[in-house]
Scaffold this motif. Sequence first.
Motif, short mmCIF file in Angstrom:
data_model
loop_
_atom_site.label_atom_id
_atom_site.label_comp_id
_atom_site.label_asym_id
_atom_site.label_seq_id
_atom_site.Cartn_x
_atom_site.Cartn_y
_atom_site.Cartn_z
N PRO A 405 -5.48 4.34 2.60
CA PRO A 405 -4.74 3.10 2.86
C PRO A 405 -3.42 3.41 3.57
O PRO A 405 -2.73 4.37 3.21
CB PRO A 405 -4.47 2.56 1.45
N ALA A 406 -3.10 2.61 4.57
CA ALA A 406 -1.92 2.87 5.39
C ALA A 406 -0.66 2.95 4.54
O ALA A 406 0.25 3.71 4.85
CB ALA A 406 -1.78 1.77 6.44
N ASP A 407 -0.60 2.21 3.44
CA ASP A 407 0.62 2.21 2.64
C ASP A 407 0.45 2.99 1.33
O ASP A 407 1.26 2.86 0.43
CB ASP A 407 1.05 0.77 2.34
N GLY A 408 -0.59 3.81 1.25
CA GLY A 408 -0.80 4.52 -0.02
C GLY A 408 -1.21 5.96 0.16
O GLY A 408 -1.92 6.52 -0.67
N ALA A 409 -0.74 6.58 1.25
CA ALA A 409 -1.19 7.93 1.56
C ALA A 409 -0.87 8.91 0.43
O ALA A 409 -1.69 9.77 0.08
CB ALA A 409 -0.55 8.41 2.86
N SER A 410 0.31 8.77 -0.14
CA SER A 410 0.72 9.72 -1.15
C SER A 410 -0.13 9.58 -2.42
O SER A 410 -0.72 10.54 -2.89
CB SER A 410 2.20 9.52 -1.47
N ASP A 411 -0.20 8.37 -2.94
CA ASP A 411 -0.96 8.16 -4.18
C ASP A 411 -2.45 8.47 -3.99
O ASP A 411 -3.11 8.96 -4.90
CB ASP A 411 -0.81 6.73 -4.69
N PHE A 412 -2.96 8.20 -2.82
CA PHE A 412 -4.37 8.48 -2.56
C PHE A 412 -4.64 9.98 -2.64
O PHE A 412 -5.52 10.44 -3.36
CB PHE A 412 -4.76 7.94 -1.18
N ASN A 413 -3.86 10.76 -1.91
CA ASN A 413 -4.07 12.21 -1.89
C ASN A 413 -3.75 12.85 -3.24
O ASN A 413 -4.47 13.69 -3.73
CB ASN A 413 -3.23 12.86 -0.80
N GLN A 414 -2.62 12.42 -3.82
CA GLN A 414 -2.26 12.97 -5.14
C GLN A 414 -3.32 12.59 -6.16
O GLN A 414 -3.63 13.35 -7.07
CB GLN A 414 -0.91 12.41 -5.61
N GLY A 415 -3.87 11.37 -6.00
CA GLY A 415 -4.90 10.91 -6.93
C GLY A 415 -6.13 11.80 -6.89
O GLY A 415 -6.67 12.17 -7.93
N LEU A 416 -6.54 12.18 -5.69
CA LEU A 416 -7.70 13.07 -5.58
C LEU A 416 -7.41 14.43 -6.21
O LEU A 416 -8.24 14.99 -6.92
CB LEU A 416 -8.07 13.27 -4.10
#
Length: 585
Positions: A405-416
């Motif tokens: 998601p364009a506004d969620g790069a950090s949480d997306f990657n950290q989430g994985l």
Amino acid sequence: MRYNSIIPGIFLERPNRFIAYIDINGKKETVHVKNTGRCAELLRPGARVYLQESDNPDRKTRWDLIAVEKETDQGSVRLVNMDSQAPNQVVKEWIEKGGLIKGATLVKPEYTYGISRIDLYVETNERKILIEVKGVTLEEEGRVRFPDAPSERAVKHVEELKAAVRQGYEAYVFFVIQMRDVRYFTPNTDTHPAFAKALREAAEGGVRVVAYDCEVSPDAIQIAQEVPVVLENPILNEMAEPLMAWYRNHKRDLPWRRNPDAYRVWVSEIMLQQTRVEAVKSYYERFLRELPTVEALARAEEDTLLKLWEGLGYYNRVRNMQKAAQQIMIDYHGRFPDTYEEIRSLKGIGNYTAGAISAFAFGIPKPAVDGNVLRVVSRLTGSREDIMKQSVRKKMEEALEKVIPADGASDFNQGLIELGAIVCVPNGEPKCGECPVAHLCEARKQGTACEIPVKSKGKARKMEKRTVLLFKDGQRLAIQKRPSKGLLAGLYEFPNEPGHMTMKEVTEYSKSIGLMPIRVKKLDTAKHIFSHIEWHMTGYEVMVDELEKTNQKDFLFIHPEEIEKKYSMPSAFEKYTRYAGIKKD
Ligand code: ADE
Ligand code: SF4
């Protein structure tokens, strides 16, 4: 498109594809269903529907079913048009008003091309365009899919369009989402995988696949807004939201996650490539205390640097960090670059680290694929491809980049990363019961989580036998600096020689380098595994005569306490440093 004489009713039953029983003003009436799809999730007993009265007095059924109210999980109501003749009509009207194709001079329905009838043919002065229109009514949680039942005809149509592109036509598959406010469209791989495949191949062959949602009211429908089309990896698309929501609630409080500026992220990610999170914490705090900025790192003495890295291994990584810091000082006047490409071009920064810094520090939607992410995503998608292959990693990076998601790069990657660390764990059973994306997971569905990821064996490591010698001169111990190139470059070590020496050979060797042994003692064996080499070590403590010492090698005789403070020794020698009373972190 407008309907005349619309009246409300309540859905009762659908005895076959063509008709439904509807309660109209308390009377059970038979109405025509203008949609041969299943629409099972729409036509539920009690649902409010809208009907158009037919102006043809000869028809058996007086009404057509036009729209139905669908309750969402949030308790609100979504109005869905289910007239299968509407999509063609609304697209035609929209193009005639200037939508999709600029300057249309001709819009013609029901065009015969090859063996198929294509819904619309459009001409401009220079272009010839074929458009196949598909109405979409199947929606779950904002995701819309087509078809809701297998459709060979739909497969044939998209194949026909692909052929048309080769003949010089432009071609579109136009999905008309017969409702408003959906998140994205994706082909339905549950009902008809062959259609999803045909659509993907058509898109690769130049057919444009578009989807638009519609403003729907009881008596009208018209094109509203473009909706994203997801042709590949619907699982990865679906996973983003639940993954990020889970991460926000479950994330561990780690030092590098607090005020994540680029320098802090960089240092942590390089350290985390070498060892476990718990072990990194103290190294990380100390490193940032000693070298808090890019500038401090750029200026640091080599020995300081190596000392800060002592025990982490792969010392070239910290040397490269220093080179990159110097590069930042020169090329960017000390300011950390803030684009993916610039970050990626720094010494020692590969795709993973560049992705992590870009996403965590700058919110740039780039993926950060390391071994953990390879494992999690392979399981999620049920992929049995070999994760040791560079091409598999590259494909995963490309697939993930499309869904961040364009506004969620950090949480997306950290989430994985977090999912891989605490739920979808390696070596044994993942904790699928605690997994926020278990409902999407292919490996879980197939019961194959333990077999995935598939990982080919790399080249076997080279075995090296070595003899480690602790030359002791009173209290002091001999150490030497390793060469400035190669394995453990520039670090300090106990003298050591290839092969496993006997006690007698040690005595001979000591004499041959000008050290007179008084007493030789055998020590324990030890093993250390590097990425490509294994050292199998045996050790001896050799007391040497202080008076008869002609040091022919460049040995430094140093007191253990001083070694501990000033000289970095790789953890390969851990067993012997401990024996010598040198404490290491
Ligand atoms: N492993 C690699 N990167 C990490 C991060 N940012 N947080 C926790 N563990 C990690
Ligand atoms: Fe991993 Fe299990 Fe979650 Fe699948 S369901 S991603 S295997 S933890």
